[in-house]
Enzyme design. Structure first.
Site, PDB file in Angstrom:
ATOM      1  N   GLY A 292      14.424   5.708   5.240  1.00 47.17           N
ATOM      2  CA  GLY A 292      15.003   6.548   4.331  1.00 47.17           C
ATOM      3  C   GLY A 292      16.640   6.601   4.644  1.00 47.17           C
ATOM      4  N   SER A 293      16.869   5.514   4.559  1.00 44.33           N
ATOM      5  CA  SER A 293      18.436   5.371   4.700  1.00 44.33           C
ATOM      6  C   SER A 293      19.138   5.529   3.252  1.00 44.33           C
ATOM      7  CB  SER A 293      19.256   3.861   5.063  1.00 44.33           C
ATOM      8  OG  SER A 293      18.986   2.993   4.020  1.00 44.33           O
ATOM      9  N   ASN A 294      18.646   5.396   2.158  1.00 40.26           N
ATOM     10  CA  ASN A 294      18.926   5.881   0.969  1.00 40.26           C
ATOM     11  C   ASN A 294      18.891   7.505   0.694  1.00 40.26           C
ATOM     12  OD1 ASN A 294      19.649   3.825  -1.176  1.00 40.26           O
ATOM     13  ND2 ASN A 294      18.045   2.831   0.157  1.00 40.26           N
TER      14      ASN A 294
ATOM     15  N   ARG B 110      -7.865   8.513  -3.991  1.00 45.60           N
ATOM     16  CA  ARG B 110      -6.541   8.153  -4.232  1.00 45.60           C
ATOM     17  C   ARG B 110      -5.953   9.351  -5.464  1.00 45.60           C
ATOM     18  NH1 ARG B 110      -2.457   7.093  -6.483  1.00 45.60           N
ATOM     19  NH2 ARG B 110      -1.100   5.194  -6.309  1.00 45.60           N
TER      20      ARG B 110
ATOM     21  N   ARG C 299       4.192   3.331  -3.309  1.00 39.26           N
ATOM     22  CA  ARG C 299       2.934   3.491  -4.054  1.00 39.26           C
ATOM     23  C   ARG C 299       3.350   3.624  -5.326  1.00 39.26           C
ATOM     24  NH1 ARG C 299      -0.824   2.403  -0.394  1.00 39.26           N
ATOM     25  NH2 ARG C 299      -0.023   3.087   1.774  1.00 39.26           N
TER      26      ARG C 299
ATOM     27  N   LEU D 257       2.805   5.310  -9.012  1.00 34.94           N
ATOM     28  CA  LEU D 257       2.262   6.508  -9.390  1.00 34.94           C
ATOM     29  C   LEU D 257       1.668   6.376 -10.987  1.00 34.94           C
ATOM     30  CD1 LEU D 257       5.537   8.717  -8.442  1.00 34.94           C
ATOM     31  CD2 LEU D 257       3.219   8.774  -7.429  1.00 34.94           C
TER      32      LEU D 257
ATOM     33  N   ASN E   8      13.233   5.196  -9.862  1.00 30.88           N
ATOM     34  CA  ASN E   8      12.889   4.440  -8.739  1.00 30.88           C
ATOM     35  C   ASN E   8      14.043   3.577  -8.460  1.00 30.88           C
ATOM     36  OD1 ASN E   8      11.070   2.919  -6.999  1.00 30.88           O
ATOM     37  ND2 ASN E   8      11.132   1.364  -8.538  1.00 30.88           N
TER      38      ASN E   8
ATOM     39  N   HIS F  12      14.908  -0.206  -7.018  1.00 28.98           N
ATOM     40  CA  HIS F  12      14.256  -1.563  -6.728  1.00 28.98           C
ATOM     41  C   HIS F  12      15.184  -2.680  -6.044  1.00 28.98           C
ATOM     42  CE1 HIS F  12      11.134  -4.761  -7.580  1.00 28.98           C
ATOM     43  NE2 HIS F  12      12.055  -5.450  -8.110  1.00 28.98           N
TER      44      HIS F  12
ATOM     45  N   ASP G 268       7.597  -1.496 -11.769  1.00 24.80           N
ATOM     46  CA  ASP G 268       9.028  -1.867 -11.910  1.00 24.80           C
ATOM     47  C   ASP G 268       9.307  -2.486 -13.397  1.00 24.80           C
ATOM     48  OD1 ASP G 268       8.841  -1.877  -9.054  1.00 24.80           O
ATOM     49  OD2 ASP G 268       8.176  -3.874  -8.755  1.00 24.80           O
TER      50      ASP G 268
HETATM   51  C1  GAR Z   1      15.227   0.174  -0.729  1.00 31.62           C
HETATM   52  O1  GAR Z   1      15.640  -1.283  -0.446  1.00 31.62           O
HETATM   53  C2  GAR Z   1      14.352   0.194  -1.954  1.00 31.62           C
HETATM   54  O2  GAR Z   1      14.980  -0.321  -3.135  1.00 31.62           O
HETATM   55  C3  GAR Z   1      13.074  -0.362  -1.774  1.00 31.62           C
HETATM   56  O3  GAR Z   1      12.844   0.040  -0.460  1.00 31.62           O
HETATM   57  C4  GAR Z   1      14.098   0.324   0.455  1.00 31.62           C
HETATM   58  C5  GAR Z   1      14.014   1.519   0.989  1.00 31.62           C
HETATM   59  O4  GAR Z   1      15.156   1.536   2.079  1.00 31.62           O
HETATM   60  N1  GAR Z   1      12.257   0.162  -2.615  1.00 31.62           N
HETATM   61  C6  GAR Z   1      10.987  -0.650  -2.877  1.00 31.62           C
HETATM   62  O5  GAR Z   1      10.965  -1.750  -2.655  1.00 31.62           O
HETATM   63  C7  GAR Z   1      10.165   0.167  -4.004  1.00 31.62           C
HETATM   64  N2  GAR Z   1       9.301  -0.750  -4.074  1.00 31.62           N
HETATM   65  P1  GAR Z   1      15.349   2.911   2.890  1.00 31.62           P
HETATM   66  O6  GAR Z   1      14.025   3.342   3.285  1.00 31.62           O
HETATM   67  O7  GAR Z   1      16.287   2.490   3.844  1.00 31.62           O
HETATM   68  O8  GAR Z   1      16.138   3.848   1.969  1.00 31.62           O
END
Ligand code: GAR
Length: 207
Positions: free
Chosen positions: A12-14, A67, A93, A95, A109, A111, A163
């Site tokens: 969850g750093s984003n 699911r 996951r 959706l 999303n 990616h 994606d």
């Molecule tokens: C990010 O790099 C995001 O693009 C990726 O997970 C990471 C989450 O980082 N998402 C995917 O791969 C989705 N298929 P975070 O948990 O540090 O925010």
């Protein structure tokens, strides 16, 4: 203030970038819910520390009626918070169309690779290089395995195709000769954290 729901499966750093921007008065919305399919997702702790509602919706089966029930439960919880935007920030996951139809045009999303605007199999970089469009859950490792000189990140609207969907933002990240999956992913995420805040602000401003 427009509401933002964040779905995540990991660190969850984003999400933290969004919460930090919100605390600094630099976010055009408010994170109203963080939901996860994983109890251990550190993003849930980040939400609680910021005083944001956090929900763990356990997934007991990856296909079949259980699911579907899980996704219905997730959609019901999200709907309670009436978000204007739903951000998939490391949500691992896929959706279904049923979920997306419930929140039309509101799910975006992140990616960790470059995706093409035309849904095709290649992307042309800013320097004119044509590289494969990497899709799936291991795209950072794929970029290294293929020996690409550059990769990046994409934010796109979510459609039922994995994606895929209209591109909202994209940034390139050069690959260093000594990169590991961890070092490369960390550099990609540093770019993603800036891009997600800017993109959310742009969308909530109605652009
Ligand atoms: C990010 O790099 C995001 O693009 C990726 O997970 C990471 C989450 O980082 N998402 C995917 O791969 C989705 N298929 P975070 O948990 O540090 O925010």
């Amino acid at each position: 203030m427009p509401g933002i729901a964040v779905l995540l499966s990991g660190s969850g750093s984003n999400l933290q970038a969004l919460l930090d921007a919100q605390a600094a008065g630099d976010l055009a919305g408010e994170v109203v819910l963080v939901a996860s399919d994983r109890a251990q997702a550190y993003g849930l702790q980040r939400a609680l520390q910021a005083g944001v509602a956090a929900a763990y919706i356990p997934l007991r089966a990856t296909r079949g009626p259980q699911r579907q029930q899980w996704e219905q439960r997730l959609a019901d919880i999200v709907a309670c918070f009436e978000p204007d935007l739903i951000v998939l920030a490391g949500f691992m996951r896929v959706l279904s169309a049923a979920f997306l139809e419930r929140f039309p045009n509101r799910v975006i999303n992140q990616h960790p690779a470059l995706l093409p605007a035309d849904g095709g199999d290649t992307v042309t970089t800013t320097s004119g290089l044509v590289i494969p469009a990497l899709r799936g859950a291991h795209v950072v490792a794929d970029a290294l395995r293929l020996g690409l000189p550059v990769t990046g990140c994409t934010i796109h609207r979510v459609t039922p195709r994995v994606d895929d969907g209209p591109i909202l933002a994209r940034a390139e990240v050069p690959i260093q000769p000594d990169d590991t999956v961890e070092s490369l992913h960390e550099r990609i995420k540093a770019v993603e954290r800036r891009l997600i805040v800017a993109t959310v602000n742009r969308l909530l401003a109605g652009e």
